[in-house]
Structure formats: C-alpha cells, structure tokens
Write a protein that holds these residues in place. Structure first.
Motif, mmCIF file in Angstrom:
data_model
loop_
_atom_site.group_PDB
_atom_site.id
_atom_site.type_symbol
_atom_site.label_atom_id
_atom_site.label_comp_id
_atom_site.label_asym_id
_atom_site.label_seq_id
_atom_site.Cartn_x
_atom_site.Cartn_y
_atom_site.Cartn_z
ATOM 1 N N UNK A 1 0.806 -1.230 0.000
ATOM 2 C CA UNK A 1 0.000 0.000 0.000
ATOM 3 C C UNK A 1 0.838 1.278 0.000
ATOM 4 N N UNK A 2 2.177 1.155 0.073
ATOM 5 C CA UNK A 2 3.085 2.294 0.186
ATOM 6 C C UNK A 2 2.867 3.080 1.481
ATOM 7 N N UNK A 3 2.334 2.429 2.491
ATOM 8 C CA UNK A 3 2.221 3.026 3.814
ATOM 9 C C UNK A 3 3.610 3.090 4.433
ATOM 10 N N UNK A 4 4.146 4.294 4.577
ATOM 11 C CA UNK A 4 5.514 4.451 5.062
ATOM 12 C C UNK A 4 5.573 4.256 6.572
ATOM 13 N N UNK A 5 6.766 3.998 7.068
ATOM 14 C CA UNK A 5 6.968 3.805 8.501
ATOM 15 C C UNK A 5 8.354 4.312 8.875
ATOM 16 N N UNK B 1 8.583 2.269 16.128
ATOM 17 C CA UNK B 1 8.039 2.138 14.775
ATOM 18 C C UNK B 1 6.837 3.062 14.674
ATOM 19 N N UNK B 2 6.889 3.994 13.708
ATOM 20 C CA UNK B 2 5.865 5.035 13.626
ATOM 21 C C UNK B 2 5.358 5.161 12.192
ATOM 22 N N UNK C 1 3.855 13.074 6.188
ATOM 23 C CA UNK C 1 4.957 13.687 6.918
ATOM 24 C C UNK C 1 5.318 12.837 8.132
ATOM 25 N N UNK C 2 6.607 12.585 8.290
ATOM 26 C CA UNK C 2 7.071 11.815 9.444
ATOM 27 C C UNK C 2 6.834 12.617 10.715
ATOM 28 N N UNK C 3 6.565 11.938 11.838
ATOM 29 C CA UNK C 3 6.319 12.653 13.104
ATOM 30 C C UNK C 3 7.564 13.422 13.544
ATOM 31 N N UNK C 4 7.388 14.523 14.274
ATOM 32 C CA UNK C 4 8.525 15.355 14.731
ATOM 33 C C UNK C 4 9.283 14.678 15.868
#
Length: 395
Positions: free
Chosen positions: A270-274, A328-329, A334-337
C-alpha cells in the motif's frame, strides 16, 4: 419524621432528590434546588419525569412521594467512546495512556487519571488528561491515602466529596482542593490492575454522566487487558504470544521483528511508510557504576514510560535489549517530529533523575528511504545510531 430521615439520607447526594406531601414540596437537597425553576415546577406537578440529564423515579407511600433523579448519559457519548476506544486499544501502544487520550475529551473540563498498579508496589500514572493535554507520566509513591482506599475497598467504585478534607497531603490532588473525586477500579481475574479517576468541581448536573463514561471505559479497558493476557493455545511455536520485558513492560525483540516484517509488507502493498528510530542511553554503564544498578533500572523504566507516552495510537515502542529501544511510527505524508519529542524526553529525564548529563543517541530512517527493505532499514538506523553516539560522546 419522614422528612428528617429523607434529609439525613440524601442531603449530600449528588443526585437530585425531593420529598413531596400531597404534591407539596416538603424538602429538597442542593442538587434538586440547582435544577432550573421550570423543570422543578414540572416535576412537582407531575408534568414530566425528565429534566437536565435526569430521569426521575417517583416512589409513593400514603400521601408522600419521593423524587429521585437517575442520570441519563447521552447515548451518543457512550457510542462515541466505544467506537473510538476499542480500535485504539487494538492498534497498540500503552492501553492506559490510550484510554486517557480517548476518554479525556469526552469527560471535558475535569482532570482524568489512568493509573496502572505495579505488582512490586506503587502505581504508575501513565495517562493524565488536563486542560486538553496529556501530561507526562510519573510514578506515584506507595501507600498514599486515595490509592489505599481504592485497592482495599470491596466496591470497585469510589466517590468522595471534597477529598482534600480526608486526604490533605495526597500526591495526586495536591493543593487543588477539588469538589469531588470519583474512581473506578480496573479489575481482572488476576486482581486489581489499576484505576481510572476523575476529579474537579462538583457539578452535579454533569457528574453522574461522567461517572457512567468512566465506568464504561474501565470495563472496556478491563476486557482488553484480560484478552491481552489470555494464553493462546499454540498450533506451533510461531503462534505463541510474544514475551513482555519484565523491567519496562514493553514488548521485546521477537515482537519487534514481527512488527517490522508487517510494516515492510504493508509498505510494499500500500506504500504506507513507517519511520523507525533506534535509541540508546549514553553512558548507562556510568550511571550504574555511580548510582547503582537499581537506579539504572529506574532510569530505563522512566524512559520506557516516556516513550510510550509520546506514541500516537498506531506507534509502537519496543525494548531492543540492554539500554536500546526501538520505535516504529507509521505515517502517510509527513514523518512525526521525533527530534522534538526526544528533546522533551531528555529534558524531563534530566530533571526527574537529577542526571544533568543525561542524553539519548538516535538513529532514524524510514522504509521509503530504503525502498521498502526492512533489512536495509535496520542497517541504516544502526549505522546512524553509532554515528550519533560517537558524535555526542566526542563533544
């Protein structure tokens, strides 16, 4: 005689109560008097049984009639709690913190606590909702008055008006002098796991509904904890439940490997990034040598609690081994800060532990940076962790 008995029984009740004789008001408590004049008149003249969030029962004997209001919790709030809390608990993260984050906005202005009971003694305040924010977790001292009353009571519910009078030095309520304290113990077959509590101003018009939500949330949390702790008969060794680290309460390496593999599959499908972060406490061995291993273990527990507190619903935190932790996020755009969160954790731990030089090294990357390869992600995060550690130690 009847009026005196009723007044002694219901004067301090949070529920609205009134006594009538031949349809004339003989006595009413403060909660009933706080109802609007129009509602009071309709109730006294038997024109309605509903008003301001209460459904009134009429208990009659001879010429007397006792009106007692039962709270009517808005069904929408109960449904909203069920719809949000069940999937949030299933998504992972600390269940106590998750419960506080979901229940807090429904409770409103009062403070909400989600407290986990430790078998070794003492409590961990993992979810503290106040003024629209979740505060940092902290440990509570053993044997404080409110906790003793909660765990020793035969009833799992506790309601105290003006708790500061009986517990003036309790570390939870401090100097706030709230109008009430309501708690619901979270029990499983294994015993008391902790409790949920709310405290604030004594607003009888909404308090009963808030207590009902508190009870429902405690039931949902209890069911989740029972299910999470249930032994699953394994068909083979790969189906057994992954062990939990005894010191921090976090899942360990085996659970991390499974979660990372699932993240890789999700990314490829699904291209769900982590985003992944490998964390290490700088100079933990020095802390152990100077302050003792028990103190070092306490630092590890505090860090674990802080990492759990900073996790969103879908984030996961693991103890990788020793003084290393992994986050693991998953994210969409946008990646979390993470750096800001880690800075806050470092500053809090410096103050909490008294270790002025406390610091964390971190190696961070994401699946999109490694084209979805979890093996390459591990190598990249490990390399960046070593570079971070070497850079900080060289300063």
């Amino acid at each position: 005689m009847k009026t005196r008995v009723v007044s002694e029984l219901f004067t301090h009740s949070l529920l609205p109560v009134a006594l009538l004789d031949n349809q004339e008001l003989q006595w009413a408590n403060t909660a009933f008097k706080s109802l609007s004049p129009a509602i009071r008149q309709q109730l006294l003249h038997d024109e309605t049984n509903l008003g301001q969030g209460y459904d009134f029962d009429r208990l009659s004997a001879e010429s007397y009639c006792l009106l007692i209001g039962r709270p009517v919790t808005p069904p929408t709030q109960e449904r909203e709690l069920i719809r949000e809390l069940i999937p949030a608990l299933a998504a992972g993260g600390d269940p106590w913190l998750t419960t506080a984050r979901v229940l807090g906005p429904l409770i409103g202005e009062d403070q909400l606590l989600a407290v986990k009971h430790r078998k070794a003694g003492g409590d961990d305040l993992l979810g503290h909702w106040q003024d629209g924010n979740t505060l940092a977790p902290r440990q509570l001292p053993t044997g404080h008055g409110l906790a003793e009353q909660i765990y020793s009571a035969s009833d799992d519910q506790l309601l105290i008006l003006k708790p500061g009078n009986d517990h003036p030095n309790d570390p939870i309520i401090g100097k706030e002098q709230p109008g009430y304290w309501a708690s619901q113990r979270v029990d499983t077959p294994a015993g008391a796991q902790g409790y949920l509590a709310i405290f604030g101003d004594n607003d009888s018009a909404v308090l009963a509904a808030r207590i009902r939500l508190l009870q429902l949330a405690a039931d949902l949390l209890s069911g989740f904890l029972i299910d999470a702790g249930r032994e699953t008969p394994p068909e083979n060794l790969t189906n057994t439940r992954q062990p939990i680290d005894d010191l921090t309460g976090l899942p360990g390496r085996a659970a991390f490997d499974a979660a990372l593999e699932a993240s890789e599959k999700r990314y490829l499908q699904t291209e769900q990034d982590c985003e992944m972060a490998m964390l290490d406490i700088n100079s933990l061995s020095s802390i152990n040598n100077e302050l003792g291993i028990d103190y070092g273990d306490q630092v590890l527990r505090l860090l674990a609690d802080q990492l759990k507190a900073t996790c969103r619903h879908n984030d996961r935190v693991f103890r990788f081994g020793g003084d290393e932790f992994v986050l693991l996020m998953p994210f969409s755009e946008h990646a979390p800060p993470l750096s800001q969160r880690l800075n806050r954790i470092e500053n809090w731990l410096k103050e909490e532990t008294g270790i002025a030089q406390f610091s964390l090294a971190a190696g961070v990357s994401s699946l999109s940076e490694t084209n979805g390869s979890s093996d390459d992600l591990m190598l990249l995060c490990d390399r960046r962790l070593k570079e971070s550690k070497a850079s900080q130690l060289a300063e």
